[in-house]
Design a protein around this motif. Structure first.
Motif, PDB file in Angstrom:
ATOM      1  N   GLY A  40      41.624  52.341   1.232  1.00 56.99           N
ATOM      2  CA  GLY A  40      40.170  52.313   1.246  1.00 56.99           C
ATOM      3  C   GLY A  40      39.648  50.893   1.299  1.00 56.99           C
ATOM      4  N   ASP A  41      38.846  50.510   0.292  1.00 60.03           N
ATOM      5  CA  ASP A  41      38.284  49.157   0.260  1.00 60.03           C
ATOM      6  C   ASP A  41      39.138  48.209  -0.569  1.00 60.03           C
ATOM      7  OD1 ASP A  41      37.806  50.208  -2.217  1.00 60.03           O
ATOM      8  OD2 ASP A  41      35.629  49.915  -2.193  1.00 60.03           O
TER       9      ASP A  41
ATOM     10  N   PRO B 106      41.255  43.592   7.935  1.00 57.79           N
ATOM     11  CA  PRO B 106      42.281  44.287   8.722  1.00 57.79           C
ATOM     12  C   PRO B 106      41.913  44.318  10.197  1.00 57.79           C
ATOM     13  CG  PRO B 106      41.728  45.530   6.736  1.00 57.79           C
ATOM     14  CD  PRO B 106      40.712  44.440   6.856  1.00 57.79           C
ATOM     15  N   GLY B 107      42.918  44.116  11.056  1.00 55.68           N
ATOM     16  CA  GLY B 107      42.682  44.086  12.489  1.00 55.68           C
ATOM     17  C   GLY B 107      42.518  42.685  13.046  1.00 55.68           C
TER      18      GLY B 107
ATOM     19  N   THR C  49      62.610  39.005  -8.684  1.00 52.94           N
ATOM     20  CA  THR C  49      61.369  39.364  -9.367  1.00 52.94           C
ATOM     21  C   THR C  49      60.413  39.972  -8.348  1.00 52.94           C
ATOM     22  OG1 THR C  49      61.564  37.639 -11.053  1.00 52.94           O
ATOM     23  CG2 THR C  49      59.362  38.506 -10.627  1.00 52.94           C
ATOM     24  N   CYS C  50      59.841  41.137  -8.663  1.00 51.57           N
ATOM     25  CA  CYS C  50      58.845  41.794  -7.809  1.00 51.57           C
ATOM     26  C   CYS C  50      57.607  42.083  -8.655  1.00 51.57           C
ATOM     27  CB  CYS C  50      59.379  43.095  -7.218  1.00 51.57           C
ATOM     28  SG  CYS C  50      60.673  42.891  -5.979  1.00 51.57           S
ATOM     29  N   ILE C  51      56.450  41.687  -8.162  1.00 47.22           N
ATOM     30  CA  ILE C  51      55.184  41.940  -8.858  1.00 47.22           C
ATOM     31  C   ILE C  51      54.182  42.518  -7.859  1.00 47.22           C
ATOM     32  CG2 ILE C  51      53.240  40.900 -10.085  1.00 47.22           C
ATOM     33  CD1 ILE C  51      55.173  38.952 -11.348  1.00 47.22           C
ATOM     34  N   THR C  52      53.544  43.608  -8.261  1.00 46.04           N
ATOM     35  CA  THR C  52      52.573  44.323  -7.435  1.00 46.04           C
ATOM     36  C   THR C  52      51.186  44.173  -8.049  1.00 46.04           C
ATOM     37  OG1 THR C  52      54.235  45.940  -6.747  1.00 46.04           O
ATOM     38  CG2 THR C  52      51.938  46.590  -6.519  1.00 46.04           C
ATOM     39  N   TYR C  53      50.196  43.901  -7.209  1.00 42.07           N
ATOM     40  CA  TYR C  53      48.822  43.818  -7.712  1.00 42.07           C
ATOM     41  C   TYR C  53      47.859  44.395  -6.676  1.00 42.07           C
ATOM     42  CZ  TYR C  53      48.475  39.641  -4.705  1.00 42.07           C
ATOM     43  OH  TYR C  53      48.484  38.781  -3.638  1.00 42.07           O
ATOM     44  N   THR C  54      46.686  44.761  -7.127  1.00 42.92           N
ATOM     45  CA  THR C  54      45.643  45.318  -6.269  1.00 42.92           C
ATOM     46  C   THR C  54      44.413  44.417  -6.320  1.00 42.92           C
ATOM     47  OG1 THR C  54      46.426  47.576  -6.645  1.00 42.92           O
ATOM     48  CG2 THR C  54      44.184  47.335  -5.839  1.00 42.92           C
ATOM     49  N   ARG C  55      43.806  44.164  -5.173  1.00 41.31           N
ATOM     50  CA  ARG C  55      42.578  43.378  -5.091  1.00 41.31           C
ATOM     51  C   ARG C  55      41.664  44.021  -4.048  1.00 41.31           C
ATOM     52  NH1 ARG C  55      41.856  38.197  -1.564  1.00 41.31           N
ATOM     53  NH2 ARG C  55      39.982  39.457  -1.176  1.00 41.31           N
ATOM     54  N   PRO C  56      40.337  43.771  -4.136  1.00 40.78           N
ATOM     55  CA  PRO C  56      39.437  44.313  -3.127  1.00 40.78           C
ATOM     56  C   PRO C  56      39.622  43.595  -1.789  1.00 40.78           C
ATOM     57  CG  PRO C  56      38.215  43.251  -4.926  1.00 40.78           C
ATOM     58  CD  PRO C  56      39.643  43.046  -5.201  1.00 40.78           C
TER      59      PRO C  56
ATOM     60  N   LEU D 207      44.232  54.363 -11.871  1.00 42.49           N
ATOM     61  CA  LEU D 207      44.122  54.729 -10.467  1.00 42.49           C
ATOM     62  C   LEU D 207      43.675  53.528  -9.650  1.00 42.49           C
ATOM     63  CD1 LEU D 207      42.410  58.227 -10.838  1.00 42.49           C
ATOM     64  CD2 LEU D 207      44.847  57.685 -10.745  1.00 42.49           C
ATOM     65  N   PRO D 208      43.913  53.521  -8.331  1.00 46.47           N
ATOM     66  CA  PRO D 208      43.536  52.376  -7.494  1.00 46.47           C
ATOM     67  C   PRO D 208      42.051  52.054  -7.607  1.00 46.47           C
ATOM     68  CG  PRO D 208      44.942  53.880  -6.274  1.00 46.47           C
ATOM     69  CD  PRO D 208      44.598  54.569  -7.553  1.00 46.47           C
TER      70      PRO D 208
END
Length: 622
Positions: A430-431, A542-543, A521-528, A77-78
């Motif tokens: 979220g964060d 953001p903003g 090539t497509c790569i997805t990643y999550t970071r804070p 999960l995220p």
């Protein structure tokens, strides 16, 4: 035979979803499970699909790890480093080989929030043996136009089942049973049978489970998909029966209002179609034979496409190549210009509308084309000077009901074109933020993206970036912290690095996935969003417009002072701030807009070696 069995299983699964829950989905392809270590490469894998919001489907799953290891299906999960095991009681062992499995998600979880699907080695989800990432999207259920028609009369021959109308040409019989005998106890030649009036020899035998019309064997409490044959399209149908053809006896039937299945009149068949050719299969099981009935009417016999790719069209091209710039999107058999559905060996007719101002004589290629990633799944070259007139001879076909599946983003996706060859898209969660990098790169090449090392301009040195790549060992995404405009080096035999080096302090990448198709090539990643390290990391705000950096180039390696080899980025092909790369700043909190159109035509790139850096005389290169 295995392919037929898989197709039957998929159809049965769809039938259950569609009529029992009044919702229908075609499977949405996620990708192949990829081993996370070389030791497990080739020992665990499978192709993962979404069936609906709460259900996964794994096709051709194998688990052949024979060192005593056990496994569990799990999801990520995220924002979580560990995975969640789906069911601790479903323990995998070395007995799985080319198995098809259906997996339910834990209560309260849906596919909308999954970052990755994996096979874990422990119930805590800390040891991941194989995984596949999920590009942020959610499958939205749309109610099917299913209609309950009635129950087959129970009694002789053990016949029973609830009959539903799935669409204008398809029935589903849920909980169907039949003992395989006729009324005298002999083995009959019994079929699913559709027709008008009362059941009689003048009806039509129907296919079930596949496109093959065959007699019904003994069946007990199974869900069966039944299809009306094309020859019945022009007929009024008001019953579905179990008909014993050898003795002309009706073993049981359900009657319904014939207006539920509208007709288009007797089909008009051109007795002398002009052959164009057969699809050259390039992907997604595309095949079929194309003929022209006149200058504006195409007939495709036995058309097949698995329906699992995004934004796919019938594509007409003028030019020497299927990738030439003069093209038209053709409508499907219903006249719709929307992306096409999946087809399973179907006969369809496509009419080129006058609004396109073209005829078959203007077309050099017909392709099944994925517009999203500019990929050709199959094509036919149209011969010159086809002997055709403009008479409107067509084969009428019934339009299907509205599709029972829609692919929509989890939230509206932001996508920005960084150059002709690189795009970045992102979703705030979220964060955290989930970022997808897509590029026209060679295998073993990287795409890097992040925040500039200077808040007032584009600067690679000091940037907070993530570099991503895909190689024979799988998908990779790591923090990158460039300290100089040079290749990564270890200074004086120590662990101190200088140049474009992986971040030695922290790795803020919390989950990643990816795929490669043709040249893309497509790569997805999550970071804070927040900075985890006060020196190497920076916060995404953001903003606020923030300067960004990005680059792509070949992946290399370096030997550490401990004697191990680690991957490093070599000199870039192209990077932010160079000619043709005008995007210098991004507001990650802007109103969502998709500005991307990636077309990867040629994978061949000239690799320019990095110039050898000039080092002080007392520097030791390890």
């Amino acid at each position: 035979m295995a392919a037929v069995v898989r197709s039957l299983l998929c159809l049965l699964l769809l039938a259950v979803l569609c009529v029992e829950n009044c919702r229908c989905l075609k499977p949405v392809r996620i990708g192949n499970l990829v081993a996370r270590s070389e030791a497990h490469s080739g020992l665990v894998g499978g192709l993962v699909f979404f069936l609906n919001q709460e259900t996964l489907y794994v096709r051709d799953f194998f688990f052949q790890i024979s060192d005593g290891s056990t496994g569990y299906f799990c999801i990520q999960l995220p924002g979580d480093t560990n995975y969640i095991v789906l069911n601790e009681n479903d323990q995998l062992n070395a007995g799985y080989s080319s198995s098809d499995l259906e997996l339910g998600l834990p209560e309260g979880q849906t596919v909308a929030v999954i970052v990755s699907v994996g096979v874990c080695g422990d119930t805590g989800g800390t040891v991941v043996l194989a995984s596949v990432g999920v590009v942020p999207q959610v499958v939205v259920n749309v109610p099917c136009e299913t209609t309950f028609l009635g129950e087959l009369p129970s009694g002789s021959n053990g016949i029973q089942g609830r009959v539903y109308l799935m669409d204008r040409e398809t029935f589903a019989v849920i909980g169907f049973s039949y003992d395989g005998m006729d009324i005298t106890g002999m083995e009959p030649d019994a079929f699913f049978w559709a027709g008008g009036g009362e059941p009689s020899i003048q009806g039509y035998p129907c296919s079930y489970g596949s496109n093959i019309i065959s007699s019904i064997p003994a069946i007990e409490d199974q869900d069966v998909v039944v299809s009306v044959p094309n020859v019945a399209i022009g007929s009024k149908i008001n019953y579905l029966a179990i008909w014993c053809r050898t003795v002309s006896v009706n073993l049981g039937h359900v009657s319904f209002d014939q207006d539920l299945i509208p007709t288009v009149g007797p089909p008009v068949v051109n007795t002398d179609p002009v052959e164009i050719g057969s699809f050259q299969t390039r992907g997604h099981s595309v095949r079929g034979d194309i003929s022209a009935l006149n200058e504006r009417t195409l007939f495709i016999k036995g058309f097949n496409y698995d329906g699992t790719a995004p934004v796919v069209y019938f594509w007409a091209v003028q030019g020497s190549s299927v990738r030439d710039d003069t093209y038209w999107i053709l409508p499907d058999e219903t006249g719709s210009f929307e992306p096409i559905r999946g087809y399973s060996n179907e006969d369809i007719t496509i009419v080129i509308p006058e609004s396109l101002a073209i005829t078959i004589h203007d077309i050099d290629w017909i392709s099944i084309w994925c517009e999203r990633f500019s990929v050709n799944f199959g094509e036919v070259q149209v011969p010159d000077n086809l002997p055709l007139g403009d008479d409107a001879v067509i084969i009428p076909t019934l339009p299907p009901i509205e599709p029972c599946v829609k692919l929509e983003p989890q939230v509206p996706i932001n996508c920005k074109q960084l150059s002709d060859d690189v795009t970045v898209s992102w979703i705030l969660d979220g964060d955290s933020i989930t970022i997808t990098l897509c590029g026209c790169v060679l295998p073993n090449s990287y795409i890097a993206f992040g925040l500039s090392g200077d808040p007032n301009r584009v600067k690679m040195v000091g940037a907070d970036a993530v570099w991503t790549w895909l190689d024979n060992e799988g998908i990779h995404a790591e923090d990158l912290y460039p300290t100089a405009y040079s290749q990564c080096l270890f200074v004086d035999g120590t662990n101190v690095t200088n140049g474009a080096c992986p971040d030695q302090a922290t790795n803020s990448v919390k989950g990643y996935s990816g795929f490669r198709e043709d040249c893309t090539t497509c790569i997805t990643y999550t970071r804070p969003l927040a900075a985890e390290s006060p020196v190497e990391d920076m916060a995404i705000t953001p903003g606020v417009e923030q300067y960004i950096v990005w680059a792509m180039g070949p992946v290399g390696s370096i030997v550490t002072p401990k004697g191990t080899t680690i991957p490093i980025p070599f000199k870039h092909f192209v990077r932010a701030g160079e000619v043709g790369t005008d995007v210098l700043k991004l507001d990650f909190g802007r109103e969502p807009v998709d500005e991307c159109s990636l077309s990867c035509v040629d994978c061949v790139e000239e690799v320019v070696p990095w110039k050898q850096p000039i080092l002080p005389h007392n520097t030791t290169i390890v």
